[in-house]
Each structure stands twice: as C-alpha cells, then as structure tokens.
Design an enzyme around this catalytic site. Sequence first.
Site, PDB file in Angstrom:
ATOM      1  N   THR A  41       0.700  -1.088   0.132  1.00 12.33           N
ATOM      2  CA  THR A  41      -0.001  -0.104  -0.011  1.00 12.33           C
ATOM      3  C   THR A  41       0.881   1.392   0.127  1.00 12.33           C
ATOM      4  O   THR A  41       0.518   2.132  -0.508  1.00 12.33           O
ATOM      5  CB  THR A  41      -0.819   0.249   1.178  1.00 12.33           C
ATOM      6  OG1 THR A  41      -1.817  -1.009   0.963  1.00 12.33           O
ATOM      7  CG2 THR A  41      -2.053   1.335   1.238  1.00 12.33           C
ATOM      8  N   SER A  45       1.962   2.561  -7.708  1.00 11.32           N
ATOM      9  CA  SER A  45       1.929   3.699  -8.476  1.00 11.32           C
ATOM     10  C   SER A  45       0.817   4.763  -8.051  1.00 11.32           C
ATOM     11  O   SER A  45       0.663   6.097  -8.834  1.00 11.32           O
ATOM     12  CB  SER A  45       1.449   3.285 -10.065  1.00 11.32           C
ATOM     13  OG  SER A  45       2.436   2.484 -10.428  1.00 11.32           O
ATOM     14  N   HIS A  49      -7.307   3.422 -11.426  1.00 10.02           N
ATOM     15  CA  HIS A  49      -7.502   2.907 -12.746  1.00 10.02           C
ATOM     16  C   HIS A  49      -9.064   2.987 -13.236  1.00 10.02           C
ATOM     17  O   HIS A  49      -9.843   2.614 -12.636  1.00 10.02           O
ATOM     18  CB  HIS A  49      -7.026   1.441 -13.141  1.00 10.02           C
ATOM     19  CG  HIS A  49      -5.532   1.570 -12.986  1.00 10.02           C
ATOM     20  ND1 HIS A  49      -4.492   1.806 -13.780  1.00 10.02           N
ATOM     21  CD2 HIS A  49      -4.791   0.897 -11.641  1.00 10.02           C
ATOM     22  CE1 HIS A  49      -3.270   1.560 -13.162  1.00 10.02           C
ATOM     23  NE2 HIS A  49      -3.563   1.028 -12.048  1.00 10.02           N
ATOM     24  N   VAL A 172       1.220 -13.023  12.772  1.00 11.87           N
ATOM     25  CA  VAL A 172       0.393 -14.150  12.821  1.00 11.87           C
ATOM     26  C   VAL A 172       1.380 -15.374  12.499  1.00 11.87           C
ATOM     27  O   VAL A 172       1.412 -15.522  11.240  1.00 11.87           O
ATOM     28  CB  VAL A 172      -0.962 -14.382  11.716  1.00 11.87           C
ATOM     29  CG1 VAL A 172      -1.481 -15.905  11.940  1.00 11.87           C
ATOM     30  CG2 VAL A 172      -1.739 -13.200  12.304  1.00 11.87           C
ATOM     31  N   ILE A 335      -4.061  -9.495  -4.772  1.00 15.86           N
ATOM     32  CA  ILE A 335      -4.624  -8.423  -5.218  1.00 15.86           C
ATOM     33  C   ILE A 335      -3.599  -7.311  -5.709  1.00 15.86           C
ATOM     34  O   ILE A 335      -3.124  -6.491  -4.937  1.00 15.86           O
ATOM     35  CB  ILE A 335      -5.507  -7.470  -3.938  1.00 15.86           C
ATOM     36  CG1 ILE A 335      -6.366  -8.688  -3.268  1.00 15.86           C
ATOM     37  CG2 ILE A 335      -6.279  -6.278  -4.290  1.00 15.86           C
ATOM     38  CD1 ILE A 335      -7.497  -9.331  -4.134  1.00 15.86           C
ATOM     39  N   CYS A 437      14.647  17.704   0.227  1.00 20.13           N
ATOM     40  CA  CYS A 437      15.807  17.206   1.054  1.00 20.13           C
ATOM     41  C   CYS A 437      15.630  15.753   1.610  1.00 20.13           C
ATOM     42  O   CYS A 437      16.604  15.255   2.503  1.00 20.13           O
ATOM     43  CB  CYS A 437      16.173  18.288   2.013  1.00 20.13           C
ATOM     44  SG  CYS A 437      15.090  18.031   3.658  1.00 20.13           S
TER      45      CYS A 437
END
Length: 485
Positions: A41, A45, A49, A172, A335, A437
Amino acid sequence: MYDIAVIGAGIIGTFIARELSKYKLNIILIEKNNDVADGTTKANSAIVHAGYDAKPGTNMAKFNSKGNPMFDKICEELDVEFKRVGSLVIAFNDEDMNTIKELYDRGLKNGIPKMEIISGQRVREMEPNLNSDIVGALYAPTCGIIGPWELAIALAENAVENGVELLLNSEVYNIDKTDFGYRIFTKRKVIDAEYVVNCAGLYADEINNMVASPYFKIKPRRGQYFILDKSAGSFVNRVIFQCPTKLGKGVLVAPTIHGNLIIGPDAEDLDDKERLDTTADRLQYVRKTAMKTSKNIPFKKVITTFAGLRAEPSTGDFIVEESKEARGFINVAGIKSPGLTASPAIAEYVVELLKDINGGFKIKEDFNPIRKRMIRFDKLSDEEKAELIKKDSRFGRIICRCENITEGEIVDAIRRKVGATTVDGIKKRVRPGMGRCQGGFCSPRVMEILARELGTDVSEIVKDSPSSYVLVGRTNKGLEKNLRG
C-alpha cells in the site's frame, strides 16, 4: 472472543474493517508491522484505474469497474485528497493502435464510461511534452490519482472510531480451527474469532495454508520508481501509459496527488517477499523506457527512488472467496493492480459473503462515516493561517520547509486514533521528509516532537519497524574535540 478477525492492515484490510464497522460486530484488525499501510500500500503507482485493461469476466474487471466510481464519496467522507486527472495509453505504430482498440473494446465490455480513441495530434495538444512520434492514444477521463497510504490510514482511523480494535506488531504465526471458529496465534497475543478475513498481501498464501490445503501461491513482483521534485510536477497533466505487456501496465509517467512526478515501475519476479532495494540496472531500464514516452523528462530533478512489491497470484486473477476447507475463512489474495481501485468494491463483496455465511448482520445506527478533517496548513489562505496560529502557536512553527509542514500538523498526526509513533508514520500522514531534502533537515525535529508527545526518550524513536533505530547513543564531545585536535 471476536466476531471477525481481519489479518492485514493494507488498503484491502482497512477497507474491509471500515465496511464491517457499519454493523454491530466485535472486530479486530491485525497487522504484523508497526503501522498500517506498511507493505504494498505504501509503495505503488497510486493510480485509480479507469478499468479498460482487465479481461472481461474476471474479478479484476468486475471489482475495478465497480470500485472506480466509489472513490469520490469515500474520499469526501474521509477527507482524503483525490483527483480525476484522466489517463492516456499511447501508441507509436499500427500494432500499438490495434492494442488500443482491443483495450477500448475491453473497456466497453467492462462498462467503462467516456473513453475515446484519439489522434496523435490531439495527444500532443493535451500533453505537449510527449514525443512527436505518438500516433494515437486511448483517453479515459475517469482515471484518478490518490495517496494510497493516506487512504488506508484514514480508513483505519474511521474504523477504529466506529469500534474496530487495531493490533499492530502482531505477526500471525499459526491458526487453529476450533469449535467456535478460529484461534489465531500472534507474537503479541492469542485471538479467538468466529470468522477470519485473510488480507495478508504477499503472505496471504501462507496464512491460507495454516487452515487449508495450498491452492494458490503468491509470488512477489518488484517494481522500481523515480520521484521527481514538485518543480517537475506539471510535466504531464494526466497519467501516461505505454501499451501494456504480459508483465503489466508498464512504465508510466504521471503527476502525483501532492504535485510531484512519478515514473515507473519495471517488473521483476523475485522469490524474496522482503526484497525492497533499488538497483542501478533496473532503474536505468525504467529511465530508458520512460524516455520513449518523452525524451524531455527532467531526470536531473529526481529527489528519490523506491521499490514496491506486488502480490502476483498463481491463479492470474484476484482471489476473493470462502475457503472450501475452512468455513467462514475468507481469502482476499493476489490483489495486484488494479487492487487499489478495486478495494472498496472488494470490501462490500466480502461483507456480503460473510452475511451469507452468518445469516446477516445488524446495522449499527450510530455508525459515523465522517473522519475528523485534516489541517493542511499550506493550503489555507493567509487569513486562515493567521487565525489558526492565534488559536494554536504550533501552527506558526514550520518543521519541514520543503513541504511547509507545521508542528501543529505533526502533533495532530500523533494524537489521532491511529496516530503516528515513528518517523515514517509521520511522513506517511503529513509528509515531512517527502520533499527535496528527503528529511535531511526536518527528521531530528520530527523525532523530538514524537518523543515529547509519546512521553519517551528521543533515542527510543524509530524510523519504521521496532528495530529500525535512528540514534545509537550520545557522543563523547570531549573525545571528539581531542580527536579533531
């Protein structure tokens, strides 16, 4: 005992937790890392979409087309910045134009509105910095840009505000089937839950294998990116794709929601699910490929590079279903792109799956979809800034000069329901360290503010994970002076 345990606090897990918080349920959201939005996450990009790329009839197509129009309302409720800037898939020859037509036809089958196939001349009118050999493009105005980690944080905040429990630093390592459902063993505590939703990203296959036979495998695919300074942010006004290949949508050139320019990614299949380093050869490939889109990209304005890993499923499609061997165990796996776009629709679908298994959930009458608004000092008028400083002088102290982030904004990011506790946690929420910076000047002040607000010593403040210490101890000034002398 919890009704539902959601494993993984990325964009999918936080969307599902927030959707479940609309009902009278006892929910826990479990995350192995030190913060939400700490995996795929935070390194992608950042594109919502349009939905023309996915093969009709697939989960990717179904959830992308349904998810895209949901973002306007959700981002308004959660005070997350989102812009529909549109996208262009550019063509350089007749073969590319055939691909453009195929994408257009796919888009029609997927129900994507407002698409157009346009000429090379119109492309250059819309985007004058693109190369002159472009012969046409697919234009999709519903494509958007967003900060995915900011959205996931907002979703987690709103979920917690509506009763969800968030458990961080809780990897987990085993799950047992029980008479009541599942017993989940984490590094912090043991959790009992009737139902489990597996949103563990790159590790979703391993979580599934704790309760059922392996039937899918997740392979990490690394993509590397350049981020350019805000002075290059208007180089293009839309998301510019080249024609897709078997490895994905290819190297894009796009504005970011915060005014920078992003270029990438490449696609490299790996075996290591933690391999997030950047490499000179792959970055050179990204640069060379992007210059096919425009020879004038100002790479001298690069301020940072980064790599992200996406979860490539062996099935070739999103896996969103109840396990055939474990009742009430929902896998939400593989996903990859367009996963961000699909996430709100996936969340709704998962809740419906759980309702069907359970027989229905009771609506929570006092569910509040509105998240407490963020103060974005740099976007206020001079009058609004002056009034805010009168009320709280901390908004008059600039901590990050590159992004014009104030102490007041940093304090607010720490004190929220899912507040920041690390340097990167502050960076994800309010952006100090995201500028030219890259935190070279503001990081020490951010650490001091974190230590003060959290009531700890500055040496205890970490960059991200609990082991990513920044300070190792105090220097011996007398010894330093003697060594210099």
